[in-house]
Design an enzyme around this catalytic site. Structure first.
Site, PDB file in Angstrom:
ATOM      1  N   ASP A   1       0.927  -1.807  -0.186  1.00  8.37           N
ATOM      2  CA  ASP A   1      -0.383  -0.193  -0.080  1.00  8.37           C
ATOM      3  C   ASP A   1       0.569   1.448  -0.606  1.00  8.37           C
ATOM      4  O   ASP A   1       1.991   1.464   1.207  1.00  8.37           O
ATOM      5  CB  ASP A   1      -1.400  -0.127   1.182  1.00  8.37           C
ATOM      6  CG  ASP A   1      -1.844   1.184   1.326  1.00  8.37           C
ATOM      7  OD1 ASP A   1      -3.218   1.009   1.237  1.00  8.37           O
ATOM      8  OD2 ASP A   1      -1.375   2.310   1.530  1.00  8.37           O
TER       9      ASP A   1
ATOM     10  N   TYR B   1       3.356   9.743  -0.254  1.00  4.01           N
ATOM     11  CA  TYR B   1       4.134   9.957   0.507  1.00  4.01           C
ATOM     12  C   TYR B   1       5.248   9.437   0.149  1.00  4.01           C
ATOM     13  O   TYR B   1       6.503   9.644   0.712  1.00  4.01           O
ATOM     14  CB  TYR B   1       4.088   7.113   1.209  1.00  4.01           C
ATOM     15  CG  TYR B   1       2.518   7.726   1.293  1.00  4.01           C
ATOM     16  CD1 TYR B   1       1.740   8.079   1.863  1.00  4.01           C
ATOM     17  CD2 TYR B   1       2.608   5.811   1.520  1.00  4.01           C
ATOM     18  CE1 TYR B   1       0.292   7.585   2.689  1.00  4.01           C
ATOM     19  CE2 TYR B   1       1.421   4.891   2.118  1.00  4.01           C
ATOM     20  CZ  TYR B   1       0.530   6.139   2.543  1.00  4.01           C
ATOM     21  OH  TYR B   1      -1.188   6.205   2.943  1.00  4.01           O
TER      22      TYR B   1
ATOM     23  N   LYS C   1      -2.893   5.958  -4.005  1.00  3.72           N
ATOM     24  CA  LYS C   1      -3.883   7.251  -3.794  1.00  3.72           C
ATOM     25  C   LYS C   1      -4.145   8.458  -4.046  1.00  3.72           C
ATOM     26  O   LYS C   1      -3.027   8.937  -4.364  1.00  3.72           O
ATOM     27  CB  LYS C   1      -4.458   7.095  -2.187  1.00  3.72           C
ATOM     28  CG  LYS C   1      -4.369   5.867  -1.518  1.00  3.72           C
ATOM     29  CD  LYS C   1      -4.051   6.389   0.347  1.00  3.72           C
ATOM     30  CE  LYS C   1      -3.866   4.580   0.769  1.00  3.72           C
ATOM     31  NZ  LYS C   1      -2.416   4.826   1.274  1.00  3.72           N
TER      32      LYS C   1
ATOM     33  N   HIS D   1      -7.318   9.817  -1.432  1.00  9.63           N
ATOM     34  CA  HIS D   1      -6.653   9.851   0.007  1.00  9.63           C
ATOM     35  C   HIS D   1      -7.817  10.173   1.115  1.00  9.63           C
ATOM     36  O   HIS D   1      -7.590  10.188   2.256  1.00  9.63           O
ATOM     37  CB  HIS D   1      -5.430  10.043  -0.063  1.00  9.63           C
ATOM     38  CG  HIS D   1      -4.602  10.134   0.845  1.00  9.63           C
ATOM     39  ND1 HIS D   1      -3.175   9.737   0.555  1.00  9.63           N
ATOM     40  CD2 HIS D   1      -4.824   9.582   1.856  1.00  9.63           C
ATOM     41  CE1 HIS D   1      -2.522   8.979   1.261  1.00  9.63           C
ATOM     42  NE2 HIS D   1      -3.708   8.901   2.416  1.00  9.63           N
TER      43      HIS D   1
END
Ligand code: A2P
Length: 271
Positions: free
Chosen positions: A45, A50, A75, A108
């Protein structure tokens, strides 16, 4: 354990445990994902925000495992809303990962992180229509949301064609999200549990430590197994191989009486 799967309402299967990569910087993501894949995780994931998609994708490629044997989620950043914006961000994610399709793509959050609670219903609907397009074009095997409330999800159900297949939310002992869980269950939405260790804060809870001893498991294993007892899909994360292995060893069950006891624990992050 890792071989077990949840089934989305469109029939696509998703492995029971995923390896989370939030807060794992790009420089560490390659090694962390490599260790996870080496130790049997088949579900990774990530997210554009990120900033580790490139190394997540590289680790998957270098693992030698076939693309279709790994379930990959990413996401759409919470601040990116709207039809065209969604298509563009999705393409960026695919480029970063070096892949030509995603297994699961999530919005998200219903609002930008710097404006939590803002009503973005109209924008989310346009965004969801773009997600539906990508899904119908075969570029994503399943689509879903993250951090969405019942009302946020209901708005998509009312205005669009596809009911989200997943909702990824913070979920751990002390934060059992009862109402949202029941709503998702009723609508056949798989709930994914992020921060199953309350970002680590649960590990020195005396109640958790005591019950872990009873089952001869670690506090982390108790906290992660709790998510499974609640029929949610845990996304534990670690940058240490021994913990990555530990977090996937969950072949035991917590009795329903003990789950009820754990339900009474206060949210450690709100103390
Ligand atoms: P580390 O990466 O140094 O192992 P959450 O998944 O709830 O967000 O929690 C993640 C945090 O918990 C990270 O700080 C991670 O640190 C730590 N962690 C993950 N697994 C374990 C474990 N089995 N034992 C102790 N700490 C863990």
């Amino acid at each position: 354990m890792k071989e077990k799967k949840f089934v989305f309402h469109n029939g696509v299967k998703i492995p029971y445990i995923g390896f989370g990569t939030w807060q794992i910087p790009n420089k560490d993501a390659y090694d962390a994902v490599t260790m996870a894949l080496k130790n049997g995780y088949t579900h990774i994931d990530t997210a554009l925000v990120y900033r580790n998609e490139e190394n997540v994708g590289k680790a998957i490629k270098d693992s030698g495992l076939s693309r279709d044997s790994i379930f990959v989620t990413s996401k759409l950043p919470a601040h990116i809303k709207g039809y065209d914006q969604t298509l563009r961000a999705f393409n960026k994610t695919l480029t970063n990962l070096g892949m030509d399709y995603l297994d699961l793509y999530l919005i998200h959050a219903p609002w930008p992180w710097n404006d939590i609670g803002k009503d973005c219903t109209k924008e989310n609907i346009q965004t969801w229509k773009a997600m539906e397009q990508l899904y119908n074009d075969g570029k994503i095997r399943a689509i879903g949301v993250s951090n969405f409330s019942k009302e946020d999800i209901q708005a998509l159900i009312d205005a669009c064609d596809i009911v989200p297949m997943a909702n990824q939310i913070p979920f751990y002992i002390g934060r059992d999200q009862k109402d949202l869980l029941a709503f998702c269950k009723k609508n056949e939405i798989v709930v994914e549990a992020y921060s199953p260790l309350a970002t680590g804060d649960l590990l020195d809870s005396p109640e958790v430590m005591e019950m872990a001893k009873k089952y001869d498991v670690t506090p982390a294993q108790l906290a992660i197994r709790y998510c499974i007892e609640k029929e949610t899909l845990p996304l534990p994360k670690s940058t240490h191989e021994s913990r990555i292995i530990e977090n996937s060893k969950l072949d035991y069950t917590i009795s329903s009486d003990d789950v009820k006891k754990l339900d009474t624990i206060q949210d450690v992050r709100k103390k």
